[in-house]
Design an enzyme around this catalytic site. Structure first.
Site, short mmCIF file in Angstrom:
data_model
loop_
_atom_site.label_atom_id
_atom_site.label_comp_id
_atom_site.label_asym_id
_atom_site.label_seq_id
_atom_site.Cartn_x
_atom_site.Cartn_y
_atom_site.Cartn_z
N ASP A 53 21.33 52.72 46.94
CA ASP A 53 22.11 53.85 47.44
C ASP A 53 21.52 55.19 47.03
O ASP A 53 20.65 55.27 46.17
CB ASP A 53 23.53 53.77 46.87
CG ASP A 53 24.40 52.83 47.67
OD1 ASP A 53 23.94 52.36 48.72
OD2 ASP A 53 25.54 52.58 47.25
N LYS A 75 24.29 56.61 51.55
CA LYS A 75 25.08 57.48 52.41
C LYS A 75 25.15 58.82 51.71
O LYS A 75 25.60 58.91 50.59
CB LYS A 75 26.51 56.95 52.57
CG LYS A 75 26.58 55.59 53.16
CD LYS A 75 28.01 55.09 53.10
CE LYS A 75 28.09 53.59 53.16
NZ LYS A 75 27.46 52.92 52.00
N THR A 136 30.52 53.60 35.09
CA THR A 136 30.97 54.50 36.15
C THR A 136 30.81 55.96 35.71
O THR A 136 30.80 56.26 34.51
CB THR A 136 32.43 54.17 36.53
OG1 THR A 136 32.75 54.88 37.72
CG2 THR A 136 33.42 54.54 35.45
N MET A 187 33.74 62.88 44.01
CA MET A 187 33.54 63.46 45.33
C MET A 187 34.43 64.69 45.55
O MET A 187 34.97 64.90 46.63
CB MET A 187 33.80 62.41 46.44
CG MET A 187 32.80 61.26 46.38
SD MET A 187 33.18 59.91 47.50
CE MET A 187 34.15 58.84 46.43
N1 SAH Z 1 30.42 54.07 42.23
C1 SAH Z 1 30.16 55.35 41.64
C2 SAH Z 1 30.89 56.49 42.33
C3 SAH Z 1 30.43 56.73 43.75
S1 SAH Z 1 31.29 58.06 44.48
C4 SAH Z 1 30.54 55.30 40.16
O1 SAH Z 1 31.14 54.33 39.71
O2 SAH Z 1 30.21 56.25 39.44
C5 SAH Z 1 30.16 59.38 44.27
C6 SAH Z 1 30.71 60.44 43.32
O3 SAH Z 1 30.59 59.99 41.98
C7 SAH Z 1 29.96 61.75 43.36
O4 SAH Z 1 30.41 62.58 44.43
C8 SAH Z 1 30.32 62.34 42.02
O5 SAH Z 1 31.62 62.88 42.04
C9 SAH Z 1 30.34 61.10 41.14
N2 SAH Z 1 29.06 60.88 40.44
C10 SAH Z 1 28.32 59.77 40.49
N3 SAH Z 1 27.24 59.87 39.71
C11 SAH Z 1 27.30 61.10 39.15
C12 SAH Z 1 26.47 61.81 38.24
N4 SAH Z 1 25.35 61.29 37.73
N5 SAH Z 1 26.86 63.05 37.87
C13 SAH Z 1 28.00 63.60 38.34
N6 SAH Z 1 28.81 62.97 39.20
C14 SAH Z 1 28.47 61.74 39.60
#
Ligand code: SAH
Length: 280
Positions: A53, A75, A136, A187
């Protein structure tokens, strides 16, 4: 670097009698390759094909074996490289060709990652799936920013919320505001104005500490801190970039003492003041 341009993933035609491969549905964590689990590393090494991704960082992609084809299926906002339904079908198709797949996602596959949807499709097709949890963003980014999700006497809980919905956003703002604990928005960058207006209208003080964590767990990580009531202005003024997480709650102030990661400068509401960086 791993080439992802021209990959012959059709080298094995689907055929009856071929034993289907398995799928590792893997959370890659928030960006730092050192935060990959050992299981994730094994899945990356053992796969015949990696499908990854947008949030799988460049330094994590650099760990892909050169011999293994890797396909970008990410995406980005308003730019879907491949629709989710087609991706679900592709996973089934490739596994049925006998390929072992590593389906690599940012963070954790089951947290706003559509991992459940992909797994449902694979299970319905009788494909073996192994789920590998990842760190996460809410856990990884706050840790690297020195913001504990919970802290005795400050916050007794934490709620993870998505500010983005494919159809209508259905958030009970009153309930969120009444929790009086840490709120983490995924997001949320383009929805900062709505988040702050709704939470304040629902009863949270405009002066509640809030932060953006941009590019969390990566060398260019930046924490921009301020107050809930001025989230949108803060994002604009500091040109906060995606991916960014929004953290709302009194725990944000603990970064004054707990900040440790020497990524990019951390800033408070005044704009440029550095938060103490112990490891700098
Ligand atoms: N599955 C992922 C989340 C996907 S949704 C998880 O568990 O982290 C995508 C959102 O996650 C982004 O828009 C942001 O808000 C957050 N995100 C993911 N990685 C990030 C990072 N390294 N730094 C800041 N925000 C992050």
């Amino acid at each position: 670097m791993q080439s992802t341009e021209i990959i012959d993933i059709n080298k094995r035609p689907a055929s009856d009698g071929v034993r289907p491969g398995k799928v590792w549905l893997v959370g890659a964590g928030p960006g730092d390759p050192d935060l990959l689990t050992m299981k994730a590393v094994r899945a990356i090494e053992q796969a015949d094909l990696i499908l990854y991704d947008a949030l799988v960082s460049e330094s994590i992609r650099a760990t892909f074996p050169l011999k293994t084809p890797a396909l970008y299926v990410g995406k980005l906002k308003d730019r879907h490289s491949i629709p989710q339904q087609r991706l679900n079908e592709l996973l089934v198709e490739k596994a049925r060709q006998g390929l072992n797949l590593c389906r690599l996602k940012g963070g954790d596959a089951f947290v706003f990652g559509r991992g459940g949807e992909e797994m449902l499709e694979l299970k319905a097709a009788n494909i073996e799936v192994e789920l590998v949890p990842g760190i996460t963003a809410a856990a990884g980014c706050t840790s690297y920013a020195g913001i504990p999700l919970t802290h005795r006497g400050v916050s007794q809980g934490c709620t993870l919320v998505t500010a983005h919905a494919e159809k209508a956003l259905d958030i009970n703002w009153r309930s969120l505001a009444s929790l009086d604990h840490t709120l983490v928005f995924y997001m949320g960058l383009s929805k900062a104005a709505m988040i702050s207006e709704e939470l304040v209208a629902a009863g949270l003080r405009a002066s509640t500490p809030a932060a953006f964590i941009e590019n969390g767990c990566c060398p260019q990580q930046r924490t921009v801190r301020g107050e809930l009531g001025e989230l949108a202005e803060l994002a604009r003024r500091e040109a906060v970039q995606s991916p960014a997480l929004i953290v709302v709650g009194r725990v944000v102030d603990l970064a004054d003492q707990l900040s440790w990661f020497s990524g990019r400068a951390s800033q408070d509401v005044a704009g440029n003041q550095q938060i103490q960086k112990l490891s700098a």
